[in-house]
Design a protein around this motif. Structure first.
Motif, PDB file in Angstrom:
ATOM      1  N   GLY A   1      49.306  47.966  38.580  1.00  0.00           N
ATOM      2  CA  GLY A   1      50.481  47.249  39.384  1.00  0.00           C
ATOM      3  C   GLY A   1      51.044  46.268  38.545  1.00  0.00           C
ATOM      4  N   PHE A   2      52.206  45.924  38.948  1.00  0.00           N
ATOM      5  CA  PHE A   2      53.256  44.990  37.944  1.00  0.00           C
ATOM      6  C   PHE A   2      53.286  43.763  38.621  1.00  0.00           C
ATOM      7  N   LEU A   3      53.063  42.488  37.701  1.00  0.00           N
ATOM      8  CA  LEU A   3      53.345  41.339  38.433  1.00  0.00           C
ATOM      9  C   LEU A   3      54.049  40.650  37.301  1.00  0.00           C
ATOM     10  N   GLY A   4      55.269  40.076  37.417  1.00  0.00           N
ATOM     11  CA  GLY A   4      56.205  39.706  36.534  1.00  0.00           C
ATOM     12  C   GLY A   4      56.600  38.469  37.101  1.00  0.00           C
ATOM     13  N   ASN A   5      57.114  37.378  36.229  1.00  0.00           N
ATOM     14  CA  ASN A   5      57.493  36.015  36.460  1.00  0.00           C
ATOM     15  C   ASN A   5      57.283  35.577  37.813  1.00  0.00           C
ATOM     16  N   SER A   6      55.537  35.325  37.862  1.00  0.00           N
ATOM     17  CA  SER A   6      55.147  35.079  39.012  1.00  0.00           C
ATOM     18  C   SER A   6      54.180  33.671  38.824  1.00  0.00           C
ATOM     19  N   VAL A   7      53.840  33.336  39.939  1.00  0.00           N
ATOM     20  CA  VAL A   7      52.702  32.172  39.926  1.00  0.00           C
ATOM     21  C   VAL A   7      51.711  32.648  41.051  1.00  0.00           C
ATOM     22  N   ILE A   8      50.597  32.550  40.870  1.00  0.00           N
ATOM     23  CA  ILE A   8      49.483  32.864  41.933  1.00  0.00           C
ATOM     24  C   ILE A   8      48.453  31.773  42.107  1.00  0.00           C
ATOM     25  N   GLY A   9      48.292  31.351  43.081  1.00  0.00           N
ATOM     26  CA  GLY A   9      47.185  30.282  43.050  1.00  0.00           C
ATOM     27  C   GLY A   9      45.873  30.883  42.988  1.00  0.00           C
ATOM     28  N   GLU A  10      44.981  29.905  43.277  1.00  0.00           N
ATOM     29  CA  GLU A  10      43.409  30.181  43.544  1.00  0.00           C
ATOM     30  C   GLU A  10      43.121  31.020  44.513  1.00  0.00           C
ATOM     31  N   TRP A  11      41.913  31.784  44.350  1.00  0.00           N
ATOM     32  CA  TRP A  11      41.163  32.675  45.212  1.00  0.00           C
ATOM     33  C   TRP A  11      42.073  33.623  46.216  1.00  0.00           C
ATOM     34  N   CYS A  12      42.947  34.058  45.145  1.00  0.00           N
ATOM     35  CA  CYS A  12      43.744  35.245  45.739  1.00  0.00           C
ATOM     36  C   CYS A  12      43.497  36.439  45.357  1.00  0.00           C
ATOM     37  N   ASN A  13      43.678  37.565  46.043  1.00  0.00           N
ATOM     38  CA  ASN A  13      43.408  38.942  45.609  1.00  0.00           C
ATOM     39  C   ASN A  13      44.683  39.816  45.714  1.00  0.00           C
ATOM     40  N   LEU A  14      45.177  40.579  44.653  1.00  0.00           N
ATOM     41  CA  LEU A  14      46.244  41.404  44.860  1.00  0.00           C
ATOM     42  C   LEU A  14      45.774  42.631  44.948  1.00  0.00           C
ATOM     43  N   GLY A  15      45.721  43.426  46.013  1.00  0.00           N
ATOM     44  CA  GLY A  15      45.002  44.916  46.125  1.00  0.00           C
ATOM     45  C   GLY A  15      45.805  45.750  45.023  1.00  0.00           C
ATOM     46  N   ALA A  16      44.942  46.729  44.988  1.00  0.00           N
ATOM     47  CA  ALA A  16      45.288  47.912  44.078  1.00  0.00           C
ATOM     48  C   ALA A  16      46.971  48.326  44.147  1.00  0.00           C
ATOM     49  N   ASP A  17      47.405  48.427  43.095  1.00  0.00           N
ATOM     50  CA  ASP A  17      49.005  48.789  43.070  1.00  0.00           C
ATOM     51  C   ASP A  17      49.807  47.786  44.047  1.00  0.00           C
ATOM     52  N   THR A  18      49.417  46.865  43.851  1.00  0.00           N
ATOM     53  CA  THR A  18      50.392  45.881  44.559  1.00  0.00           C
ATOM     54  C   THR A  18      51.581  45.476  43.365  1.00  0.00           C
TER      55      THR A  18
ATOM     56  N   GLN B   1      62.487  36.414  38.994  1.00  0.00           N
ATOM     57  CA  GLN B   1      61.510  35.780  39.738  1.00  0.00           C
ATOM     58  C   GLN B   1      60.721  36.690  40.580  1.00  0.00           C
ATOM     59  N   GLY B   2      59.387  36.777  40.426  1.00  0.00           N
ATOM     60  CA  GLY B   2      58.793  37.502  41.421  1.00  0.00           C
ATOM     61  C   GLY B   2      58.122  37.157  42.485  1.00  0.00           C
ATOM     62  N   LEU B   3      56.776  36.738  42.622  1.00  0.00           N
ATOM     63  CA  LEU B   3      55.987  36.243  43.382  1.00  0.00           C
ATOM     64  C   LEU B   3      55.429  34.754  43.257  1.00  0.00           C
ATOM     65  N   ILE B   4      55.738  33.924  44.281  1.00  0.00           N
ATOM     66  CA  ILE B   4      54.804  32.782  44.232  1.00  0.00           C
ATOM     67  C   ILE B   4      54.117  32.937  45.414  1.00  0.00           C
ATOM     68  N   MET B   5      52.665  32.644  45.329  1.00  0.00           N
ATOM     69  CA  MET B   5      51.724  32.810  46.331  1.00  0.00           C
ATOM     70  C   MET B   5      50.540  31.552  46.261  1.00  0.00           C
ATOM     71  N   GLY B   6      50.557  31.097  47.404  1.00  0.00           N
ATOM     72  CA  GLY B   6      49.585  29.852  47.587  1.00  0.00           C
ATOM     73  C   GLY B   6      48.165  30.286  47.701  1.00  0.00           C
ATOM     74  N   ASP B   7      47.180  29.309  47.581  1.00  0.00           N
ATOM     75  CA  ASP B   7      45.809  29.644  47.307  1.00  0.00           C
ATOM     76  C   ASP B   7      45.225  30.406  48.675  1.00  0.00           C
TER      77      ASP B   7
END
Length: 390
Positions: A251-268, A298-304
């Motif tokens: 799966g692709f993650l681009g131009n993003s910021v992910i917080g702590e204790w997150c999980n991106l499932g397969a092929d997100t 800009q991709g994904l901004i995700m909180g904890d």
């Protein structure tokens, strides 16, 4: 004088990432902003944050302090200015006050309007919104390499791996086998006890922090930071994962910021570019509306503590709050409030007590306790974000 990093207006500017931490605890480059200042200032640095966070992060209460915006990254030129500050002075950067020397009592009771102004005219990296973290990551990786000290060894070869260039920095305990490291495009930092499995291709600038794992055949472009104890795979470009989070599959993650204790499932997958190549709009907690900031990427901004299910598709400029669970076919909304459950077919409220159970189980897998202070912080967030779920 001691330095204290205060949140101020930056707390709201950097939501949802700052819901669960002081602004200065955000990671950009190799280190958090607070860790950077401790390396530059060469002594402990305090924080001054919101009351609901202060029980965990402990507001400093020294007699006299230099209050400095927690969104400002250090430079030697700024250090020189701060070192000579006197009580009753403030530093302005353009129209913004970024530092002032005062006691806590004077600041809280009288304000700083009458303080003597010092105009700072040098260059600064100031984190103005979540997207500015990935925008400034390349500069900050370079800057942080300069204050690594003697803990990391600069090498031009590493066991049976292919190394291009001479900007590979390796801490003790690193494990890597049959990987490609291209440092001709920027430095690569491998933190203590980090691990890279076979076939991974890394293009600098890149930082892999302590205990983090890159899984087999991952493709990672700069400028990317993988925080402590994360596990990542697939394709990643110009992104920051703060720590203790997983993107373990393709799966692709681009131009993003992910917080702590997150999980991106397969092929997100995250979209980071509009089909018409136009400016991207993203949710702003300040205006409570979508705003454009002149970004084409800009991709994904995700909180904890937030999660995505398998095959989740995140739209360009998506913002996900704290403790959200996103899943299902199609594109979910671009703004997903904290404690939301669902996706394109609609969102319901994620039960707070159930979210605590998930957090406790996930943190336990890393041998980290889910404390009463954590519960109090998350309970506060649940309460103040209720208006977005109605």
């Amino acid at each position: 004088m001691k330095i204290v990093l205060f949140d101020g207006r930056s707390h709201k500017d950097l939501l949802p990432l700052s819901f669960t931490r002081p602004v200065s605890e955000l990671r950009v480059g190799i280190f958090t902003i607070k860790e950077k200042w401790e390396r530059y200032w060469k002594e402990d640095v305090g924080v001054y944050t919101l009351s609901y966070l202060a029980e965990k992060y402990k507001n400093a209460d020294w007699k006299e302090m230099i209050f400095l915006s927690g969104a400002v990254c250090p430079t030697k030129e700024l250090i020189d200015v701060l070192s000579s500050m006197q009580i009753g002075q403030k530093v302005k950067y353009g129209e913004r006050t970024i530092a002032f020397a005062s006691s806590r009592e004077v600041y809280e009771s009288c304000g700083i309007d009458d303080f003597v102004v010092i105009d700072f005219r040098g260059e600064l990296n100031i984190i103005t919104d979540p997207g500015s973290l990935f925008e400034m990551n390349e500069k900050e990786i370079h800057n942080d390499i300069g204050v690594l000290g003697n803990s990391a060894q600069r090498v031009s070869s590493l066991d049976d791996n292919k190394v291009k260039g001479d900007q590979l920095y390796v801490e003790e305990g690193v494990e890597a086998s049959d990987c490609i490291f291209n440092t001709t495009t920027g430095p690569i930092y491998l933190g203590k006890n980090s691990k890279l499995l076979e076939g991974s291709i890394i293009r600098g600038p890149f930082a892999l922090c302590e205990g983090a794992v890159v899984k087999m055949s991952a493709k990672i472009y700069g400028a990317t930071t993988i925080g402590p104890y994360c596990k990542v795979g697939g394709e990643i470009s110009n992104s920051i994962i703060q720590g203790y989070s997983n993107k373990g599959h393709d799966g692709f993650l681009g131009n993003s910021v992910i917080g702590e204790w997150c999980n991106l499932g397969a092929d997100t997958n995250t979209s980071n570019l509009k089909n018409n190549y136009g400016d991207i709009s993203a949710w702003s907690y300040e205006s409570e509306d979508y705003e454009k900031r002149g970004r084409q990427f800009q991709g994904l901004i995700m909180g904890d503590h937030s999660k995505t299910g398998i095959n989740t598709m995140m739209n360009t400029g998506s913002v996900v709050g704290v403790s959200a669970n996103v899943f299902g076919a199609g594109f979910p909304p671009k703004f997903i409030p904290s404690y939301s459950w669902g996706g394109s077919d609609g969102l319901t409220e994620f039960n707070k007590e159930k979210s605590f159970e998930v957090a406790e189980r996930m943190m336990g897998r890393r041998n980290v306790s889910f404390t009463d202070l954590d519960k109090d912080i998350l309970s506060h967030i649940f309460k103040v974000t209720a208006k977005y779920r109605t």
